[in-house]
Design an enzyme around this catalytic site. Structure first.
Site, PDB file in Angstrom:
ATOM      1  N   ASN A  99       7.783   1.298  77.392  1.00  0.00           N
ATOM      2  CA  ASN A  99       6.496   1.979  77.200  1.00  0.00           C
ATOM      3  C   ASN A  99       6.295   2.401  75.736  1.00  0.00           C
ATOM      4  OD1 ASN A  99       4.015   3.340  78.456  1.00  0.00           O
ATOM      5  ND2 ASN A  99       4.939   4.967  77.263  1.00  0.00           N
ATOM      6  N   SER A 124       8.314  12.912  65.936  1.00  0.00           N
ATOM      7  CA  SER A 124       8.870  14.188  66.373  1.00  0.00           C
ATOM      8  C   SER A 124       9.985  14.614  65.437  1.00  0.00           C
ATOM      9  CB  SER A 124       9.438  13.993  67.779  1.00  0.00           C
ATOM     10  OG  SER A 124      10.284  15.060  68.119  1.00  0.00           O
ATOM     11  N   TYR A 149      14.472   8.980  74.406  1.00  0.00           N
ATOM     12  CA  TYR A 149      13.139   9.398  73.942  1.00  0.00           C
ATOM     13  C   TYR A 149      13.137   9.525  72.416  1.00  0.00           C
ATOM     14  CZ  TYR A 149       9.915  12.866  72.150  1.00  0.00           C
ATOM     15  OH  TYR A 149       9.030  13.531  71.342  1.00  0.00           O
ATOM     16  N   LYS A 153      11.297   7.208  69.066  1.00  0.00           N
ATOM     17  CA  LYS A 153      10.528   7.700  67.912  1.00  0.00           C
ATOM     18  C   LYS A 153      11.124   7.159  66.611  1.00  0.00           C
ATOM     19  CE  LYS A 153       7.591  10.195  70.235  1.00  0.00           C
ATOM     20  NZ  LYS A 153       6.219   9.734  70.381  1.00  0.00           N
ATOM     21  N   ASN A 179       7.602  21.952  67.598  1.00  0.00           N
ATOM     22  CA  ASN A 179       7.504  22.203  69.049  1.00  0.00           C
ATOM     23  C   ASN A 179       6.085  22.618  69.447  1.00  0.00           C
ATOM     24  OD1 ASN A 179      10.410  22.340  68.351  1.00  0.00           O
ATOM     25  ND2 ASN A 179      10.630  22.864  70.502  1.00  0.00           N
TER      26      ASN A 179
HETATM   27  C1  UD1 Z   1      12.741  19.136  73.022  1.00  0.00           C
HETATM   28  C2  UD1 Z   1      13.375  17.805  72.745  1.00  0.00           C
HETATM   29  C3  UD1 Z   1      12.642  17.142  71.603  1.00  0.00           C
HETATM   30  C4  UD1 Z   1      11.160  17.047  71.897  1.00  0.00           C
HETATM   31  C5  UD1 Z   1      10.608  18.429  72.179  1.00  0.00           C
HETATM   32  C6  UD1 Z   1       9.170  18.377  72.595  1.00  0.00           C
HETATM   33  C7  UD1 Z   1      15.734  18.069  73.386  1.00  0.00           C
HETATM   34  C8  UD1 Z   1      17.156  18.024  72.914  1.00  0.00           C
HETATM   35  N1  UD1 Z   1      14.793  17.935  72.443  1.00  0.00           N
HETATM   36  O1  UD1 Z   1      12.964  19.951  71.900  1.00  0.00           O
HETATM   37  O2  UD1 Z   1      13.182  15.858  71.435  1.00  0.00           O
HETATM   38  O3  UD1 Z   1      10.492  16.476  70.806  1.00  0.00           O
HETATM   39  O4  UD1 Z   1      11.354  19.023  73.245  1.00  0.00           O
HETATM   40  O5  UD1 Z   1       8.587  19.648  72.510  1.00  0.00           O
HETATM   41  O6  UD1 Z   1      15.490  18.236  74.550  1.00  0.00           O
HETATM   42  N2  UD1 Z   1      15.256  26.524  76.405  1.00  0.00           N
HETATM   43  C9  UD1 Z   1      15.797  27.437  77.284  1.00  0.00           C
HETATM   44  N3  UD1 Z   1      15.453  27.342  78.604  1.00  0.00           N
HETATM   45  C10 UD1 Z   1      14.602  26.382  79.088  1.00  0.00           C
HETATM   46  C11 UD1 Z   1      14.054  25.453  78.163  1.00  0.00           C
HETATM   47  C12 UD1 Z   1      14.415  25.539  76.840  1.00  0.00           C
HETATM   48  O7  UD1 Z   1      16.563  28.321  76.904  1.00  0.00           O
HETATM   49  O8  UD1 Z   1      14.353  26.342  80.298  1.00  0.00           O
HETATM   50  C13 UD1 Z   1      15.587  26.637  74.971  1.00  0.00           C
HETATM   51  C14 UD1 Z   1      16.304  25.426  74.392  1.00  0.00           C
HETATM   52  O9  UD1 Z   1      17.683  25.530  74.534  1.00  0.00           O
HETATM   53  C15 UD1 Z   1      15.833  25.475  72.933  1.00  0.00           C
HETATM   54  C16 UD1 Z   1      14.427  26.074  73.015  1.00  0.00           C
HETATM   55  O10 UD1 Z   1      14.383  26.757  74.273  1.00  0.00           O
HETATM   56  O11 UD1 Z   1      16.643  26.345  72.182  1.00  0.00           O
HETATM   57  C17 UD1 Z   1      13.330  25.044  72.962  1.00  0.00           C
HETATM   58  O12 UD1 Z   1      13.575  24.047  73.954  1.00  0.00           O
HETATM   59  P1  UD1 Z   1      12.498  22.922  74.303  1.00  0.00           P
HETATM   60  O13 UD1 Z   1      11.169  23.543  74.529  1.00  0.00           O
HETATM   61  O14 UD1 Z   1      13.064  22.091  75.404  1.00  0.00           O
HETATM   62  O15 UD1 Z   1      12.369  22.080  72.973  1.00  0.00           O
HETATM   63  P2  UD1 Z   1      13.511  21.385  72.079  1.00  0.00           P
HETATM   64  O16 UD1 Z   1      14.800  21.341  72.756  1.00  0.00           O
HETATM   65  O17 UD1 Z   1      13.452  21.996  70.722  1.00  0.00           O
END
Ligand code: UD1
Length: 336
Positions: A99, A124, A149, A153, A179
């Protein structure tokens, strides 16, 4: 002349379409609704008071794509049709590579056939892997992605560099998103992940709304001020405006391949996000600390100077706006 927006009913595609229409551009959207809903199209019309052409299709359908280039005067393409769930990409790498990578190639090949060479690509910050220097500038080393993913990119970026090297009449902007969170202030469009969200903000709003019980904070032993992961959250409307600025750059300057970070330059921890959300909405977010999530990094935020200097773009919305607008959107969805 119109901008072709692939994935225009999706989260970032829909917000960018609003900004394109508001800036007086004509838009043609294609979307297969694999991760979006037809109601978003009406919402875009309602927000802008403007209309656009729409084709329900997958962008791998070369014949249909050619029909669109035959039927419309397209002068630029923005590609938001990629799959984006990190976890899912590890389960379905073939689907992701087909895709995202094959889709981009078919799109680029069709563009070449119709001599349309202006392309804005949604990349990203994931392409930086575990960054060696923070804040991250565009010339920081890329690579070391931890999931298919992210690798799609990285590959597409390389493909774009190779295409531009082979033919300097291409005019390409690669935008590396940090983000994206938030929603349009109308509450009519926003982020609607299918199933249980993986990203932080969609999870927080669902806990606050009582749809999910409790947020798991993935680790509090990182080398960050409060031990939880630090990220550069950017309001999706700011991000969308960055695309308009990038397109203006492609319109106004000589052809080139330009790369920009789209971030605020400010890092917030997971606990900062929870507190900001509670302050902005008055809602309680129940959470517990759990193990680190594999593949996560401690800290990631942008140096947004290049986009400011070369595009005249800076993120304007605060963390308060991001939280308030994310909540406003979900509240409206629950009531509707
Ligand atoms: C993730 C992806 C990244 C993508 C982006 C899109 C990974 C390793 N990276 O980034 O490739 O471009 O999303 O927005 O997955 N967190 C929690 N609890 C949760 C969810 C997240 O504690 O339920 C924390 C994570 O550990 C991190 C932060 O929140 O420290 C942000 O997480 P997330 O929103 O998933 O984004 P990324 O990991 O930065």
């Amino acid at each position: 002349m119109a901008v072709l927006v692939t994935g225009g009913a999706g989260f970032i595609g829909s917000h960018t379409t609003v900004e394109l229409l508001n800036s007086g551009r004509e838009v043609v959207i294609i979307d297969d609704f694999s991760n979006s809903s037809p109601k978003t199209l009406d919402a875009i019309r309602k927000i802008t008071g403007k209309d656009f052409k729409f084709y329900k299709m997958n962008y791998l359908d070369r014949k249909m794509l050619e029909k669109i280039f035959e039927e419309n005067k397209i002068d630029a393409v923005m590609n938001f049709a990629g799959y984006k769930a990190v976890g899912e990409s590890t389960q379905k790498p073939i689907e992701y590579y087909i895709n995202n990578v094959s889709g981009a190639l078919i799109l680029l090949d069709t563009m070449r056939k119709y001599d349309v060479k202006k392309f804005v690509f949604s990349s990203s910050a994931t392409v930086y892997g575990d960054p060696q220097v923070i804040p991250i500038t565009e010339d920081c080393k890329t690579g070391g992605t931890t999931n298919p993913y992210g690798t799609t990119k990285l590959y597409i970026e390389q493909i774009l560099k190779d295409i531009y090297a082979s033919d300097k009449t291409w005019d390409i902007a690669i935008l590396r998103y940090f983000n994206p969170v938030g929603a349009h202030e109308s509450g009519l469009i926003g982020e609607e992940p299918k199933g249980r969200p993986n990203n932080l903000m969609p999870y927080i709003v669902r806990v606050a709304a009582g749809i999910l019980d409790e947020l798991s904070v993935f680790g509090n032993d990182y080398n960050t001020p409060d031990g939880t992961g630090v990220r550069d959250y950017i309001h999706v409307v700011d991000l969308a405006k960055g695309h308009i600025k990038a397109l203006e750059k492609l319109d106004n300057e000589q052809t080139g391949l330009y790369i920009y970070n789209l971030g605020t330059g400010i890092g917030y921890s997971v606990l900062d996000m929870i507190k900001s959300f509670e302050r902005a909405t008055g809602k309680h977010v129940k959470y517990k600390i759990v193990e680190r999530r594999p593949g996560d990094i401690a800290m990631c935020y942008a140096d947004p100077k290049k986009a400011k200097e070369e595009l005249g773009w800076t993120a304007e919305k605060s963390i308060h706006d991001m939280c308030k607008d994310s909540w406003n959107y979900i509240e409206k969805q629950i009531i509707l």
